[in-house]
Motif scaffolding. Structure first.
Motif, mmCIF file in Angstrom:
data_model
loop_
_atom_site.group_PDB
_atom_site.id
_atom_site.type_symbol
_atom_site.label_atom_id
_atom_site.label_comp_id
_atom_site.label_asym_id
_atom_site.label_seq_id
_atom_site.Cartn_x
_atom_site.Cartn_y
_atom_site.Cartn_z
ATOM 1 N N GLU A 42 43.306 32.190 50.024
ATOM 2 C CA GLU A 42 44.296 32.534 49.278
ATOM 3 C C GLU A 42 43.697 33.802 48.510
ATOM 4 O O GLU A 42 44.440 34.541 48.389
ATOM 5 C CB GLU A 42 44.386 31.580 48.069
ATOM 6 C CG GLU A 42 45.752 31.525 47.233
ATOM 7 C CD GLU A 42 46.959 31.038 48.131
ATOM 8 O OE1 GLU A 42 47.848 32.030 48.149
ATOM 9 O OE2 GLU A 42 47.217 30.041 48.799
ATOM 10 N N ASP A 43 42.532 33.674 48.071
ATOM 11 C CA ASP A 43 42.025 35.004 47.168
ATOM 12 C C ASP A 43 42.073 36.251 48.037
ATOM 13 O O ASP A 43 42.094 37.359 47.689
ATOM 14 C CB ASP A 43 40.508 34.665 46.720
ATOM 15 C CG ASP A 43 40.692 33.746 45.372
ATOM 16 O OD1 ASP A 43 41.851 33.843 44.804
ATOM 17 O OD2 ASP A 43 39.564 33.466 44.837
ATOM 18 N N GLU A 44 41.579 35.997 49.273
ATOM 19 C CA GLU A 44 41.308 37.123 50.129
ATOM 20 C C GLU A 44 42.873 37.785 50.805
ATOM 21 O O GLU A 44 42.912 38.969 50.826
ATOM 22 C CB GLU A 44 40.629 36.689 51.506
ATOM 23 C CG GLU A 44 39.261 36.261 51.242
ATOM 24 C CD GLU A 44 38.491 35.536 52.298
ATOM 25 O OE1 GLU A 44 37.330 35.317 52.074
ATOM 26 O OE2 GLU A 44 39.068 35.512 53.306
ATOM 27 N N PHE A 45 43.773 36.917 50.896
ATOM 28 C CA PHE A 45 45.215 37.216 51.251
ATOM 29 C C PHE A 45 45.702 37.903 50.110
ATOM 30 O O PHE A 45 46.554 38.746 50.415
ATOM 31 C CB PHE A 45 45.939 36.348 51.646
ATOM 32 C CG PHE A 45 47.182 36.465 52.107
ATOM 33 C CD1 PHE A 45 47.392 37.458 53.312
ATOM 34 C CD2 PHE A 45 48.329 35.686 51.899
ATOM 35 C CE1 PHE A 45 48.684 37.487 53.799
ATOM 36 C CE2 PHE A 45 49.863 35.957 52.222
ATOM 37 C CZ PHE A 45 49.902 36.910 53.332
ATOM 38 N N ARG A 46 45.508 37.730 48.891
ATOM 39 C CA ARG A 46 46.352 38.132 47.590
ATOM 40 C C ARG A 46 46.461 39.856 47.704
ATOM 41 O O ARG A 46 47.461 40.415 47.815
ATOM 42 C CB ARG A 46 45.673 37.601 46.339
ATOM 43 C CG ARG A 46 46.628 38.050 45.138
ATOM 44 C CD ARG A 46 46.011 37.465 43.647
ATOM 45 N NE ARG A 46 45.890 36.131 43.853
ATOM 46 C CZ ARG A 46 44.736 35.425 43.685
ATOM 47 N NH1 ARG A 46 43.537 36.307 43.572
ATOM 48 N NH2 ARG A 46 44.476 34.401 43.857
#
Lengths: 560, 201
Positions: A33-37
């Motif tokens: 999630e954090d990397e995609f944001r």
């Protein structure tokens, strides 16, 4: 307007492929999630309360009929048949599916559109005056330079991950309509004493939690250096802007902390190395891009048109619309037309697919196939003949696009607010709608005259509440929604930030609070004064006294 | 398999990264002070950490900038022999590096550590090392390095990328070529598109 060559097209096509793969990796669990944001944000995709929101770029607010038809189709196919035009001149879809977003971008690419850098910590859409190229008071048409800056900022490798978002606006008029002082960089183009194109550069403006008007960093910059000078500014910011606290990460905070003199010194030191570097703009490039913005093939027309004059004289409804919705044009016999996306009782800035198709058709038939989005969230047909205005009005009116309220109290600037946005503290659309209903009397609205009422659902200030003559800010108090009211804000050359009048109000109180502010104005105004003038002359006190009168009586236990 | 990409291929890593020992000092935020603006929220290296850093006596090593500055007399010969390089964090000042080396090109490698993907200072540091300071040798990114930064890192002058452990360097290779014709001039291609192509209306 600007049209892609194969180089522009390739970049957009490659972006679709890159993003499609990023979504695939996210759905496959290869990206957290954090990397995609940051990846999805740089493609305009937010994850919102109900569904994702996709923000589509409308560079400096220019659209062709073909593009608007496509947007109408996309809204119908992938969303609930409407879209929201934003204060950054972009279009937002409120209900797309994450899985569909690569296909949406692929469809956009077929009409030379994209969602590149419409969000995230990077250089955002370049904005300008919605009347660029047609305004009689224009000194320089800033659109060619806006396009050159757009290309330079697209995937600029050094500035791909800045401390925070970064907004650039350009203008080419004395009477600023692009609110350059409210931007991270504002560029005012003018002709200098040697008859050369030059730029006055502002830096460090912005709204949000800490509203600050920009400061002049350079009175005179030769146009060739626009990109390298921006590089110097953004490099200093990229290296030294705060990254530990998102609320203190905008360039305005750095400029305030260092002081404009020290900030300028650092920028100029950096620029000494960058001046005349390869990114310096050439005459040939400016000429190439400017060719896309050459004057339309206007007809030679007299300044007056008998059929138009007759319609004005015989049709009060048309006359009322014309009074608010038409703007002077530099070519005799033409007008720019604002189509209102603020009919009373609906979300400001929303347009249905059907309306998009209609406006696209109107542009095709009456305005050389082009239109603009204004930061006040309306649509503009920039080049309409006087003799066509009655027909335009009839068609627009039949589709709810001819509310004669441009520049009046109900032409409200409003963010999507708590109904959609996950950042919001409070809803904003219902407040706008309630105020529109309170003031649903056109004669009364005309009597109140020019006034700007801006609503933001949180301190990020997408609704520009700080510069509204009346500004409304949604705040959260112990989990319930309240509204803080300010007056005296203004956009333009003599921009100012509003002052808060006092403790905040509940949603139900808001229409009567606005009514009381208007009552004070109507009582106190001199014949030539607009609301903002009276507010500036008298200050907050008389408005505050009247608005809080009942409240203070109630508090003291006095029967009213 | 190696997680290092050099130029455009997977390569074996012959360098050993020397790390500072963990700080014993409690982290304190230096909020809002102008002079410390750049360091806000970021730890400074302590003397104890520098003294406690263990550098292997043989082989090729990349040492922290702060350790190099403290021990440059002993490290210089290894540097000149091509077996010692320097790494720095994105919040460290390049001026510290420049003022402590005789010739930056005596360094066989400079590595920049990026703690979080979203920290774009690394792009300005790479750009400055190549364009302002004329560094010609290996320039490496390591830390939270993932494939979606690679195109930007390449354009900012990096030619060596240590992909974060657990991610495929093989797959990351493809992202070096996400875009074929970038608009603006940058380190890898100084000319903007309007000077490289004859773009006609």
């Amino acid at each position: 307007m600007y049209q892609y060559d194969e180089i522009d097209q390739k970049i957009v096509d490659e972006r679709v492929a890159q993003y499609r793969d990023q979504v695939r990796r996210y759905l496959a669990g290869e990206l957290s999630e954090d990397e995609f944001r940051p990846l999805r944000l740089q493609n305009g995709l937010y994850i919102q309360r109900q569904a994702p929101m996709l923000r589509i770029a409308v560079p400096y607010g220019m659209l062709s009929s073909r593009q608007l038809h496509k947007l109408g189709d996309i809204a119908a196919k992938y969303d609930r048949s409407y879209g929201h035009f934003s204060t950054r001149q972009n279009l937002q879809l409120n209900w797309p599916k994450l899985e569909d977003t690569p296909d949406i971008l692929a469809e956009l690419a077929t009409v030379e559109m994209h969602a590149i850098q419409t969000s995230g910590n990077c250089i955002r859409n370049i904005t300008t005056d919605q009347f660029a190229g047609v305004a009689p008071d224009e000194i320089v048409d800033p659109r060619a330079m806006a396009e050159i800056i757009r290309q330079w900022s697209t995937f600029h490798p050094e500035f791909a991950l800045l401390p925070r978002k970064f907004k650039i606006a350009v203008s080419g008029t004395k009477d600023d309509r692009a609110v350059v002082q409210m931007h991270d960089i504002g560029m005012e183009f003018y002709i200098d004493t040697n008859q050369q194109l030059a730029i006055k550069v502002w830096v460090g403006g912005g709204l949000g939690r800490t509203p600050i008007l920009g400061a002049v960093i350079r009175e005179h910059l030769e146009w060739q250096h626009a990109l390298t000078y921006c590089e110097a500014i953004v490099r200093v910011y990229n290296l030294h802007g705060r990254r530990d606290n998102a609320y203190k990460a905008r360039i305005k905070i750095l400029v305030k902390a260092l002081g404009i003199e020290e900030f300028k010194r650092q920028v100029e030191t950096e620029w000494a190395h960058l001046k005349d570097a390869p990114n310096t703009i050439t005459e040939a490039e400016l000429a190439r891009v400017a060719k896309h913005f050459e004057a339309m093939p206007y007809e030679t027309k007299p300044a007056q048109d008998a059929s138009f004059d007759a319609a004005i004289a015989s049709n009060p409804a048309f006359a009322a619309w014309a009074k608010r919705s038409l703007h002077a044009h530099k070519i005799a016999g033409y007008r720019a037309v604002t189509l209102s996306l603020k009919p009373h009782g609906t979300a400001p800035g929303d347009a249905s697919s059907e309306q998009m198709h209609l406006v696209a058709d109107l542009a095709e038939q009456y305005s050389f196939g082009e239109l603009r989005v204004s930061h006040e969230q309306n649509l503009i047909l920039a080049d309409v003949k006087l003799s066509d205005l009655f027909a335009v009005w009839q068609k627009a009116r039949a589709h709810g696009l001819a509310t004669p309220n441009i520049g009046l109290l109900t032409d409200i600037i409003c963010c999507p607010g708590g109904d959609f946005c996950s950042l919001a503290n409070a809803k904003s659309i219902p407040i706008a709608v309630a105020i529109q209903q309170q003031f649903d009397n056109l004669d009364y609205l005309h009597d109140i005259g020019d006034i700007e009422l801006n609503i933001s659902g949180c301190m990020n200030a997408c609704g520009h509440h700080h510069v509204g003559h009346i500004g409304i800010l949604g705040v959260d108090k112990d989990g319930s929604e309240w509204y803080q009211v300010s007056i005296g804000g203004k956009q333009g050359n003599d921009a100012s930030l509003g002052s808060v009048i006092g403790p905040s109000f509940s949603a139900e109180e808001m229409p009567s609070v606005v009514q009381k502010l208007i009552d004070v104005y109507l009582k106190e105004r001199t014949p030539e004064e607009l609301f903002i003038d009276t507010a500036r002359r008298l200050g907050v006190a008389p408005f505050k006294a009247h608005v809080y009168l009942d409240k203070s009586l109630a508090k003291e236990g006095v029967a009213v | 398999m190696s997680n290092l990409i050099k130029e455009n291929a997977i390569a074996n890593d012959e360098w050993t990264l020397v790390n500072l020992p963990a700080s014993q000092v409690e982290e304190r935020k230096q909020a809002g002070k102008v002079v410390l603006f750049k360091l806000t929220g970021e730890q400074t290296v302590t003397d104890e950490q520098i003294a406690g850093t263990v550098i292997p006596t043989t082989g090729k090593v990349i040492v922290p900038l702060s350790v190099y500055v403290a021990q440059k007399d002993t490290l210089k010969s290894r540097m000149n022999a091509g077996s010692a390089g320097i790494w720095l964090d994105t919040h460290e000042a390049l001026e510290t590096l420049i003022s402590n080396v005789d010739d930056i090109n005596n360094l066989p490698i400079i590595a920049v550590h990026v703690e979080r993907f979203a920290d774009g200072r690394i792009f300005s540091l790479g750009t400055l090392l190549r364009t302002r300071y004329g560094f010609r040798n290996e320039l490496r990114a390591f830390g939270d390095v993932l494939r979606d930064q690679l195109f930007f890192l390449k354009r900012s002058g990096f030619n060596s990328y240590l992909i974060r452990a657990g991610r495929s360097a093989e797959e990351a290779l493809a992202s070096l070529n996400d875009f074929t014709i970038p608009y603006q001039g940058a380190v890898d291609e100084p000319s903007p598109v309007f000077k490289r192509y004859n773009r006609v209306v």
